[in-house]
Design a protein around this motif. Sequence first.
Motif, mmCIF file in Angstrom:
data_model
loop_
_atom_site.group_PDB
_atom_site.id
_atom_site.type_symbol
_atom_site.label_atom_id
_atom_site.label_comp_id
_atom_site.label_asym_id
_atom_site.label_seq_id
_atom_site.Cartn_x
_atom_site.Cartn_y
_atom_site.Cartn_z
ATOM 1 N N ALA A 1 64.957 61.984 24.235
ATOM 2 C CA ALA A 1 65.881 62.230 25.349
ATOM 3 C C ALA A 1 66.179 63.719 25.480
ATOM 4 O O ALA A 1 66.223 64.248 26.601
ATOM 5 C CB ALA A 1 67.169 61.441 25.155
ATOM 6 N N LEU A 2 66.384 64.412 24.361
ATOM 7 C CA LEU A 2 66.603 65.862 24.425
ATOM 8 C C LEU A 2 65.385 66.578 24.996
ATOM 9 O O LEU A 2 65.511 67.511 25.798
ATOM 10 C CB LEU A 2 66.921 66.420 23.039
ATOM 11 C CG LEU A 2 68.365 66.378 22.603
ATOM 12 C CD1 LEU A 2 68.489 66.788 21.148
ATOM 13 C CD2 LEU A 2 69.230 67.257 23.474
ATOM 14 N N GLY A 3 64.205 66.139 24.589
ATOM 15 C CA GLY A 3 62.982 66.733 25.127
ATOM 16 C C GLY A 3 62.836 66.503 26.615
ATOM 17 O O GLY A 3 62.438 67.399 27.365
ATOM 18 N N LYS A 4 63.162 65.297 27.065
ATOM 19 C CA LYS A 4 63.092 64.995 28.499
ATOM 20 C C LYS A 4 64.116 65.812 29.280
ATOM 21 O O LYS A 4 63.843 66.266 30.387
ATOM 22 C CB LYS A 4 63.320 63.503 28.755
ATOM 23 C CG LYS A 4 62.194 62.636 28.293
ATOM 24 C CD LYS A 4 60.969 62.887 29.120
ATOM 25 C CE LYS A 4 59.840 61.986 28.711
ATOM 26 N NZ LYS A 4 58.632 62.234 29.487
ATOM 27 N N LEU A 5 65.311 66.001 28.696
ATOM 28 C CA LEU A 5 66.310 66.838 29.363
ATOM 29 C C LEU A 5 65.821 68.282 29.480
ATOM 30 O O LEU A 5 66.041 68.929 30.495
ATOM 31 C CB LEU A 5 67.630 66.814 28.589
ATOM 32 C CG LEU A 5 68.558 65.647 28.857
ATOM 33 C CD1 LEU A 5 69.772 65.740 27.955
ATOM 34 C CD2 LEU A 5 68.989 65.604 30.298
ATOM 35 N N ALA A 6 65.188 68.771 28.428
ATOM 36 C CA ALA A 6 64.694 70.148 28.450
ATOM 37 C C ALA A 6 63.583 70.321 29.471
ATOM 38 O O ALA A 6 63.463 71.374 30.097
ATOM 39 C CB ALA A 6 64.203 70.559 27.063
ATOM 40 N N ALA A 7 62.783 69.284 29.652
ATOM 41 C CA ALA A 7 61.644 69.380 30.566
ATOM 42 C C ALA A 7 62.008 69.051 32.004
ATOM 43 O O ALA A 7 61.268 69.395 32.920
ATOM 44 C CB ALA A 7 60.535 68.446 30.096
ATOM 45 N N SER A 8 63.136 68.385 32.227
ATOM 46 C CA SER A 8 63.470 67.963 33.584
ATOM 47 C C SER A 8 63.955 69.148 34.405
ATOM 48 O O SER A 8 64.729 69.978 33.942
ATOM 49 C CB SER A 8 64.491 66.836 33.551
ATOM 50 O OG SER A 8 65.758 67.285 33.837
ATOM 51 N N THR A 9 63.503 69.201 35.631
ATOM 52 C CA THR A 9 63.858 70.311 36.510
ATOM 53 C C THR A 9 64.718 69.866 37.683
ATOM 54 O O THR A 9 65.336 70.687 38.327
ATOM 55 C CB THR A 9 62.585 70.974 37.083
ATOM 56 O OG1 THR A 9 61.820 69.983 37.762
ATOM 57 C CG2 THR A 9 61.771 71.600 35.983
ATOM 58 N N HIS A 10 64.768 68.577 37.954
ATOM 59 C CA HIS A 10 65.486 68.106 39.130
ATOM 60 C C HIS A 10 66.889 67.582 38.824
ATOM 61 O O HIS A 10 67.620 67.226 39.716
ATOM 62 C CB HIS A 10 64.681 67.016 39.844
ATOM 63 C CG HIS A 10 64.467 65.794 39.013
ATOM 64 N ND1 HIS A 10 63.468 65.719 38.072
ATOM 65 C CD2 HIS A 10 65.142 64.624 38.958
ATOM 66 C CE1 HIS A 10 63.525 64.547 37.490
ATOM 67 N NE2 HIS A 10 64.531 63.855 38.006
ATOM 68 N N ALA A 11 67.261 67.562 37.570
ATOM 69 C CA ALA A 11 68.570 67.009 37.211
ATOM 70 C C ALA A 11 69.669 68.046 37.398
ATOM 71 O O ALA A 11 69.431 69.247 37.438
ATOM 72 C CB ALA A 11 68.549 66.537 35.760
ATOM 73 N N ASP A 12 70.880 67.580 37.520
ATOM 74 C CA ASP A 12 72.054 68.423 37.646
ATOM 75 C C ASP A 12 72.286 69.159 36.327
ATOM 76 O O ASP A 12 72.305 68.561 35.261
ATOM 77 C CB ASP A 12 73.259 67.547 37.996
ATOM 78 C CG ASP A 12 74.512 68.367 38.242
ATOM 79 O OD1 ASP A 12 74.389 69.554 38.571
ATOM 80 O OD2 ASP A 12 75.611 67.797 38.113
ATOM 81 N N SER A 13 72.475 70.476 36.375
ATOM 82 C CA SER A 13 72.575 71.265 35.151
ATOM 83 C C SER A 13 73.828 70.932 34.348
ATOM 84 O O SER A 13 73.791 70.926 33.123
ATOM 85 C CB SER A 13 72.520 72.755 35.469
ATOM 86 O OG SER A 13 73.625 73.123 36.257
ATOM 87 N N ASP A 14 74.950 70.640 35.007
ATOM 88 C CA ASP A 14 76.158 70.266 34.273
ATOM 89 C C ASP A 14 75.952 68.951 33.534
ATOM 90 O O ASP A 14 76.418 68.778 32.408
ATOM 91 C CB ASP A 14 77.352 70.140 35.217
ATOM 92 C CG ASP A 14 77.794 71.478 35.776
ATOM 93 O OD1 ASP A 14 77.505 72.513 35.122
ATOM 94 O OD2 ASP A 14 78.422 71.493 36.851
#
Length: 130
Positions: free
Chosen positions: A66-79
């Motif tokens: 999940a941390l890796g997916k968060l780091a790689a995701s570009t379309h999610a809200d930064s907050d």
Amino acid sequence: MAMEVFSEKILNLWNKCEVRVIILLSLILQIILITFGSRRKFTARSWYRIVVWSAYLTADWVATVALGKLAASTHADSDLQIFWAQFLLLHLGGPDTITAYSLEDNELWLRHLLGLVVHVGVAFYVFLRS
């Protein structure tokens, strides 16, 4: 001619919800560990031990993915990324109601410490990227 296992509609839905599903799975595993972890020593049922043992083995892996997916995701809200990165670090720390499942795991504390440092680094990277 290649056969598609999943339709494009299902793949698009998975791509939108992938991070949420993995975070939810991490939360479910933590709930299992918190709820059943302290009682595993007193229960002799095999299904009970299998559920706790499986949750114990997969909880860190799911939080890391999940941390890796968060780091790689570009379309999610930064907050939202910052919030979930911190939340997943709590998952990596593990619940305080369960000790290591075996004595050998207790002896591997240095390896777990190194893994935690790497995970904190990834969460910090997600924070900086946001």
